[in-house]
Design a protein around this motif. Structure first.
Motif, mmCIF file in Angstrom:
data_model
loop_
_atom_site.group_PDB
_atom_site.id
_atom_site.type_symbol
_atom_site.label_atom_id
_atom_site.label_comp_id
_atom_site.label_asym_id
_atom_site.label_seq_id
_atom_site.Cartn_x
_atom_site.Cartn_y
_atom_site.Cartn_z
ATOM 1 N N PRO A 192 -26.288 22.152 -6.009
ATOM 2 C CA PRO A 192 -25.905 21.831 -4.625
ATOM 3 C C PRO A 192 -26.799 20.793 -3.961
ATOM 4 C CG PRO A 192 -25.856 24.203 -4.993
ATOM 5 C CD PRO A 192 -26.505 23.598 -6.203
ATOM 6 N N ASP A 193 -28.081 20.766 -4.308
ATOM 7 C CA ASP A 193 -28.983 19.787 -3.692
ATOM 8 C C ASP A 193 -28.554 18.361 -4.020
ATOM 9 O OD1 ASP A 193 -30.492 21.797 -2.586
ATOM 10 O OD2 ASP A 193 -32.020 21.785 -4.159
ATOM 11 N N THR A 194 -28.183 18.138 -5.267
ATOM 12 C CA THR A 194 -27.714 16.814 -5.664
ATOM 13 C C THR A 194 -26.395 16.474 -4.979
ATOM 14 O OG1 THR A 194 -28.830 16.850 -7.800
ATOM 15 C CG2 THR A 194 -26.905 15.438 -7.615
ATOM 16 N N LEU A 195 -25.486 17.424 -4.933
ATOM 17 C CA LEU A 195 -24.211 17.193 -4.249
ATOM 18 C C LEU A 195 -24.441 16.810 -2.793
ATOM 19 C CD1 LEU A 195 -22.159 20.228 -5.632
ATOM 20 C CD2 LEU A 195 -22.008 17.850 -6.384
ATOM 21 N N GLN A 196 -25.366 17.503 -2.138
ATOM 22 C CA GLN A 196 -25.630 17.218 -0.728
ATOM 23 C C GLN A 196 -26.179 15.809 -0.539
ATOM 24 O OE1 GLN A 196 -24.996 19.613 2.013
ATOM 25 N NE2 GLN A 196 -24.926 17.513 2.803
ATOM 26 N N LYS A 197 -26.990 15.345 -1.460
ATOM 27 C CA LYS A 197 -27.530 13.989 -1.345
ATOM 28 C C LYS A 197 -26.415 12.949 -1.432
ATOM 29 C CE LYS A 197 -32.167 15.054 -3.045
ATOM 30 N NZ LYS A 197 -33.145 14.882 -4.154
ATOM 31 N N TYR A 198 -25.462 13.161 -2.327
ATOM 32 C CA TYR A 198 -24.330 12.233 -2.401
ATOM 33 C C TYR A 198 -23.489 12.313 -1.128
ATOM 34 C CZ TYR A 198 -25.044 11.081 -7.351
ATOM 35 O OH TYR A 198 -25.547 10.609 -8.535
#
Length: 301
Positions: A192-198
């Motif tokens: 989820p952290d990576t998804l949020q950055k995108y």
């Protein structure tokens, strides 16, 4: 810089980068370059595809009737045997020679982000030299900050538990999944952290690389994202909410795209009704797999 693509990984095309007419017509059966985006918010838009080789996951679904369905591009993920190694400038030249009236380019895989430096260079050349709309299709495991400058649509396709390979599914496959992927796929598929950055890269913030935005943030007009989930069973919808949406900010219902599992028309028919019903019931977006409707499970379409 070189990038690894699947064999004939720029498609559908009719000319070489030098403009020479190819003898073979595209797999679409049309004697013209281009196809239609088959999935998501831009379904039906004329596009050219660039398909990279290799993936960091090994998606293996079980359908509602007990059949096993692997990734619909196994030649790019599960067993990428034939590849083309091309310089990014050469890739751009082929795209330029085949654009015509097409203004959208899709970079897909496999998983493009496992080649971070070539991917950034390619996206930069496509945007600076051709000024095309670029969609990046990614499983959202890896974040590459520099891509936020060039990508117009982040098509994020995080994988659910139903995609986890295991020994039971392996017994039904012609090419069993390697043990290291059976072990690692469940650990790496959810980030989820990576998804949020995108997602943050599509929101007006004071930060260049998508750090957590403040309350005054709003959606940018020149960038967008979608969360595209492959649906294999009823319980997937609860997992989408509990494991993903409850942990993400700035996601509207129309950003959530439900896509039926299946890389063939037969498998799609088993899951499309359930997927459509879940989309209606929960207010999410349904997407077909238009490329399979039009061309079957033919690569290069």
């Amino acid at each position: 810089m070189e990038i690894k693509l699947v064999k004939n990984g720029i498609f559908p095309v009719t000319r070489t980068g030098e403009g020479r007419l190819l003898e073979r017509i595209p797999d679409t059966g049309y004697a013209i370059p281009g196809t239609l985006q088959g999935e998501g918010k831009l379904v039906g838009i004329p596009v050219l595809f660039i398909r990279t080789s290799g993936c960091n996951l090994r998606c293996t679904w079980t359908t509602s009737t007990g059949k096993v369905s692997i990734c619909d591009t196994p030649y790019a993920s599960h067993h990428p045997v034939e590849t083309d190694i091309m310089d990014t400038a050469e890739v751009v030249a082929v795209v330029r020679a085949n654009l015509g009236q097409i203004r959208h380019v899709i970079i897909s895989g496999g998983e493009p982000t496992i080649q971070p430096q070539p991917l950034v260079e390619l996206a930069g050349h496509l945007k600076k030299e051709l000024n095309v709309h670029i969609t990046l299709e990614t499983n959202g495991v890896l974040f590459i900050p520099e891509l936020t400058t060039y990508i117009d649509l982040f098509s994020l396709s995080p994988k659910l538990k139903s995609s986890d390979p295991d020994a039971k599914k392996n017994r039904l496959l012609d090419h069993p999944v390697e043990q290291n992927y059976i072990r690692d796929h469940p650990k790496f598929r959810r980030n989820p952290d990576t998804l949020q950055k995108y997602i943050n890269a599509c929101i007006h913030t004071g930060s260049y690389y998508g750090d957590k935005p403040g309350s005054a943030s709003r959606r940018k007009t020149n960038k967008d994202f979608q969360l595209k989930f492959v649906i294999a069973r009823e319980s997937d919808i609860d997992e989408i909410r509990q494991d993903f949406l409850d942990h993400l900010s700035f996601v509207e219902p129309e950003d959530v795209v439900l896509m039926p599992v299946g890389g063939t028309p037969e498998l799609l028919r088993e899951s499309m009704g359930m997927t459509a019903r879940l989309a209606i019931q929960h207010g999410f977006r349904y997407t077909p797999r238009l490329q399979i409707d039009l061309f079957g499970d033919t690569a290069g379409t």
